[in-house]
Design a protein around this motif. Sequence first.
Motif, PDB file in Angstrom:
ATOM      1  N   PRO A 382       0.795  -1.238   0.000  1.00  0.00           N
ATOM      2  CA  PRO A 382       0.000   0.000   0.000  1.00  0.00           C
ATOM      3  C   PRO A 382       0.823   1.281   0.000  1.00  0.00           C
ATOM      4  N   ASP A 383       2.013   1.265   0.605  1.00  0.00           N
ATOM      5  CA  ASP A 383       2.840   2.481   0.624  1.00  0.00           C
ATOM      6  C   ASP A 383       3.776   2.551  -0.586  1.00  0.00           C
ATOM      7  N   ALA A 384       3.565   1.672  -1.575  1.00  0.00           N
ATOM      8  CA  ALA A 384       4.330   1.608  -2.828  1.00  0.00           C
ATOM      9  C   ALA A 384       5.667   0.896  -2.688  1.00  0.00           C
ATOM     10  N   THR A 385       6.015   0.393  -1.513  1.00  0.00           N
ATOM     11  CA  THR A 385       7.210  -0.432  -1.391  1.00  0.00           C
ATOM     12  C   THR A 385       7.038  -1.677  -2.258  1.00  0.00           C
ATOM     13  N   GLN A 386       8.057  -1.987  -3.054  1.00  0.00           N
ATOM     14  CA  GLN A 386       7.991  -3.160  -3.929  1.00  0.00           C
ATOM     15  C   GLN A 386       8.459  -4.399  -3.170  1.00  0.00           C
ATOM     16  N   LEU A 387       7.709  -5.481  -3.318  1.00  0.00           N
ATOM     17  CA  LEU A 387       8.024  -6.737  -2.649  1.00  0.00           C
ATOM     18  C   LEU A 387       8.347  -7.788  -3.713  1.00  0.00           C
ATOM     19  N   PHE A 388       9.573  -8.315  -3.676  1.00  0.00           N
ATOM     20  CA  PHE A 388      10.018  -9.309  -4.644  1.00  0.00           C
ATOM     21  C   PHE A 388      10.024 -10.690  -3.981  1.00  0.00           C
ATOM     22  N   PHE A 389       9.536 -11.684  -4.701  1.00  0.00           N
ATOM     23  CA  PHE A 389       9.518 -13.056  -4.212  1.00  0.00           C
ATOM     24  C   PHE A 389      10.746 -13.780  -4.774  1.00  0.00           C
ATOM     25  N   CYS A 390      11.637 -14.225  -3.887  1.00  0.00           N
ATOM     26  CA  CYS A 390      12.956 -14.713  -4.294  1.00  0.00           C
ATOM     27  C   CYS A 390      13.248 -16.098  -3.714  1.00  0.00           C
ATOM     28  N   THR A 427       7.377   3.197   7.440  1.00  0.00           N
ATOM     29  CA  THR A 427       6.429   4.227   7.829  1.00  0.00           C
ATOM     30  C   THR A 427       5.273   4.236   6.835  1.00  0.00           C
ATOM     31  N   GLN A 428       4.056   4.156   7.362  1.00  0.00           N
ATOM     32  CA  GLN A 428       2.870   4.122   6.518  1.00  0.00           C
ATOM     33  C   GLN A 428       2.200   5.492   6.464  1.00  0.00           C
ATOM     34  N   PRO A 429       1.611   5.837   5.325  1.00  0.00           N
ATOM     35  CA  PRO A 429       0.743   7.023   5.320  1.00  0.00           C
ATOM     36  C   PRO A 429      -0.326   6.853   6.405  1.00  0.00           C
ATOM     37  N   TRP A 430      -0.663   7.926   7.072  1.00  0.00           N
ATOM     38  CA  TRP A 430      -1.519   7.850   8.257  1.00  0.00           C
ATOM     39  C   TRP A 430      -2.856   7.180   7.976  1.00  0.00           C
ATOM     40  N   HIS A 431      -3.369   7.321   6.733  1.00  0.00           N
ATOM     41  CA  HIS A 431      -4.679   6.776   6.432  1.00  0.00           C
ATOM     42  C   HIS A 431      -4.606   5.347   5.897  1.00  0.00           C
ATOM     43  N   GLN A 432      -3.398   4.754   5.794  1.00  0.00           N
ATOM     44  CA  GLN A 432      -3.259   3.407   5.243  1.00  0.00           C
ATOM     45  C   GLN A 432      -2.705   2.411   6.241  1.00  0.00           C
ATOM     46  N   PHE A 433      -2.678   2.761   7.506  1.00  0.00           N
ATOM     47  CA  PHE A 433      -2.073   1.887   8.512  1.00  0.00           C
ATOM     48  C   PHE A 433      -2.820   0.555   8.593  1.00  0.00           C
ATOM     49  N   ASP A 434      -4.145   0.596   8.728  1.00  0.00           N
ATOM     50  CA  ASP A 434      -4.923  -0.643   8.819  1.00  0.00           C
ATOM     51  C   ASP A 434      -4.859  -1.420   7.508  1.00  0.00           C
ATOM     52  N   GLU A 435      -4.858  -0.710   6.395  1.00  0.00           N
ATOM     53  CA  GLU A 435      -4.751  -1.368   5.099  1.00  0.00           C
ATOM     54  C   GLU A 435      -3.430  -2.127   4.993  1.00  0.00           C
ATOM     55  N   ALA A 436      -2.341  -1.518   5.430  1.00  0.00           N
ATOM     56  CA  ALA A 436      -1.038  -2.178   5.360  1.00  0.00           C
ATOM     57  C   ALA A 436      -1.011  -3.426   6.229  1.00  0.00           C
ATOM     58  N   SER A 437      -1.565  -3.324   7.426  1.00  0.00           N
ATOM     59  CA  SER A 437      -1.595  -4.479   8.321  1.00  0.00           C
ATOM     60  C   SER A 437      -2.334  -5.650   7.679  1.00  0.00           C
ATOM     61  N   LEU A 438      -3.498  -5.366   7.089  1.00  0.00           N
ATOM     62  CA  LEU A 438      -4.264  -6.416   6.430  1.00  0.00           C
ATOM     63  C   LEU A 438      -3.512  -6.950   5.208  1.00  0.00           C
ATOM     64  N   GLU A 486       5.743  16.971   7.660  1.00  0.00           N
ATOM     65  CA  GLU A 486       6.570  17.234   8.829  1.00  0.00           C
ATOM     66  C   GLU A 486       6.508  16.095   9.830  1.00  0.00           C
ATOM     67  N   ASN A 487       5.525  15.200   9.697  1.00  0.00           N
ATOM     68  CA  ASN A 487       5.390  14.103  10.646  1.00  0.00           C
ATOM     69  C   ASN A 487       5.829  12.760  10.077  1.00  0.00           C
ATOM     70  N   VAL A 488       6.410  12.760   8.869  1.00  0.00           N
ATOM     71  CA  VAL A 488       6.841  11.494   8.290  1.00  0.00           C
ATOM     72  C   VAL A 488       8.008  10.937   9.108  1.00  0.00           C
ATOM     73  N   ARG A 489       7.905   9.671   9.490  1.00  0.00           N
ATOM     74  CA  ARG A 489       8.982   9.033  10.225  1.00  0.00           C
ATOM     75  C   ARG A 489       9.828   8.208   9.251  1.00  0.00           C
TER      76      ARG A 489
END
Length: 598
Positions: A382-390, A427-438, A486-489
Motif C-alpha cells: 500500500p505504501d508503494a514499497t515493492q516486494l520481490f519473491f525470491c 512508515t505508513q501514510p496515516w490513512h493506510q495503517f490498517d490497510e497495510a496491516s491487512l 513534517e510528521n513522516v517518520r
Amino acid sequence: MRKSIATVSLSGPLSEKLTAIATAGFDGVEIFENDLLSTSLSPEDVRLRCADLGLSIDLYQPFRDFEAVPAELLARNLRRAERKFDVMERLGADLLLVCSSVDPESLDDDALAAEQLRQLADRAQRRGIRIAYEALAWGRHVDTYDHAWRIVEQADHPALGTCLDSFHILSRADDPGGIADIPGEKIFFLQLADAPLMAMDVLQWSRHYRCFPGQGGLDVAGVVAAAVKAGYRGPLSLEVFNDVFRQAGAASTAVDALRSLLLLEESAGLAAPPAAAAPSGFAFAELTAADTEPLRGVLGALGFSRAGRHTSKPVELWQQGEARILVNTGAGGHRGGPALAAIGLETPDPAQAARRAEALLAPVVPRRRGPKDTPLDAVAAPDATQLFFCRTGRPDHPSWTDDFTGLPPTPAEPAGGVSRIDHIALTQPWHQFDEASLFYRSVLGLQADESLDLADPYGLFRSRAVAGPDGGVRIALNVAPAPGEENVRFQHIALATDDIVATARLLRERGAGLLPIPDNYYDDLDARHDIEPHLLRTLRESGILYDRDETGEFFHCYTPTIGRVFFELVQRTGGYRGYGAQNAGVRLAAQHAYQHGV
C-alpha cells in the motif's frame, strides 16, 4: 458469494464512491440514505449509474425508529415509510433496512413491535419491497439479534426478515451460535464490520472505529460461518463507519475492502484462494539514492563490502553474511536522500506467492528486464514499497544474484559482525495503517501483533509488527501522529549481530558513530532492571538500548539518519521476539535532537 459494500464506508461524493466500488470488483452496493440526499443525481440517475457499472443495489438504508410506538406516531411512521418506498422504486432497490428503535416514545412490547412491523411489511410487499429488521447494539428495547429474530418470527410475514450485523452482535459479546436457529431464508441480509477491542461506549465505538474484517479483534468469520450454515445465500456486505476511511481516497479504500472480504471468505472456509507461501527471510533491502557516497560510507563502516554490480541496471550489491543491501542510483532517489524502495523476500514458492498476491488484489509491479535478467515476480504494498519473491542461491530455482557480476575487492577491513537482516520498519501514510496491516497478513501470510501506541516527542504514534511464524521475516509498520510531511517518520533496516558491543565499537572506530542516547535513559534503566554494573557502563558508553521480557533480552542501537533511512543493530538472546518498543520514545527524541543540533 456475492460481495457488496455500503456507500458510507468510503469517502467522497456518491458518484465517486460508486465508481471506486465497481472498479475494485464489488458486485453490489448498499445505498446509504445520506449519500443519496447529498448528491445532485436523481434516484433514476443513481439506478442507471449502478447498472452501467455492473452494480446491483442490494439495500437501501437506514429506516429508523419505526416499531412499538403509540398509534398516532405509527400513522406518521407509515406515511414516512411510503415516501421511502417511493424513493426505492425510483432507485430499483427492493430491500429496506429497518433498525431497532431508539425513540424514547417506543414501548417495551414485543407483540406491538411485531404487529407494527407486520403492517410495514404488508405495505412493502404491495410495492415489491422487503423489510430487513436489525437489532442495534444500543437499541432502546431490542439490542440483540436473537431478540430481533423473535419479533420477526412473531410477526410471521413473508416480506419481513432479519438483518444480521457482525458489529452489533460481537460488540456485545453475544454468541453467534444462535444464528443456527434462524431459517436461512429469513436472514435477508448480512452486514459485516470488524473493530479494535476498545473499552468505550458502543455507539461511539460503532460510529468512529469500525474497520474491515481482519483489521480488528472481532470474530467476524464466526458470524459469517454461522449465517452460511443456517442457509444464508445473500451477499457478504461491508458496513464500516470509520473516521480515517472517510478521509482517505475512495479507490484504495475500496480495494482494501474487497481484499478483506476475500480473506474473510478464506477464514470462514467459503473459498480457497492460492495458499499463502509465507516468506522465511529477507533476500535483500533495496535503497535508492542519487548521491551514494554517504550511504557507501555507512555500509562500509558497518562491515559491508561491494559484492557485485547488476549486469543491466545501475545497482550495486553490498553484502555481509546473509545481509544484502542493494544500492540503486537509477531510480533518481528520494528528494530527501536515500530511501527504501524494495524488499526481497525469501519465499519457498515464488510463483505460488505471486499467484496469491494477485488473487488478493496486490498490484503487480511492471519491470524493465534485460534479455538475460532473472525473472522476478514483484507486487506493490500500500505504501508503494515493492516486494520481490525470491529464492536466493538455490539450484532448483533461478537466483536474482545471478544478475550481478563481481567487483574488484574493496580494501580489506574486518567484518562488522552482521549476520542477516533482523527486521525492517516501514512508515505508513496515516490513512493506510490498517490497510497495510491487512495487506501483509493476507498477501504474505504473516501474523500480526497487537497494535501499540508509542510515545513520540510530538504525541503518540501507532506501531504494529507483522512476522512469520519462525521470526525469519519481521516488518514493523509505523504511522506518525498526524498527516503531513513534517510528521513522516524514517524507514530503517535492522541488522542482526551476535556481539552488538563489538559491532558498535567497530562502527565508532571507522568514524561512523551511533545515535547519542541521553544519560537519563541509563539512570532509569539502572532503576528498572537489575543489570550488572559493568554491562550498564558498557551500554551507556556504546549508546546501546536495552529491553527484556520473560524469554530473553534485546540490545539495540542506531546509526544517524541518512536521507530517510537509518540502520539499527540488534542482538536477541533467548526467545525475545519484540522490538524494544518501550525505547521508541527515547530513540525518536534522540533522532530529533541529533538532526536539529539540540
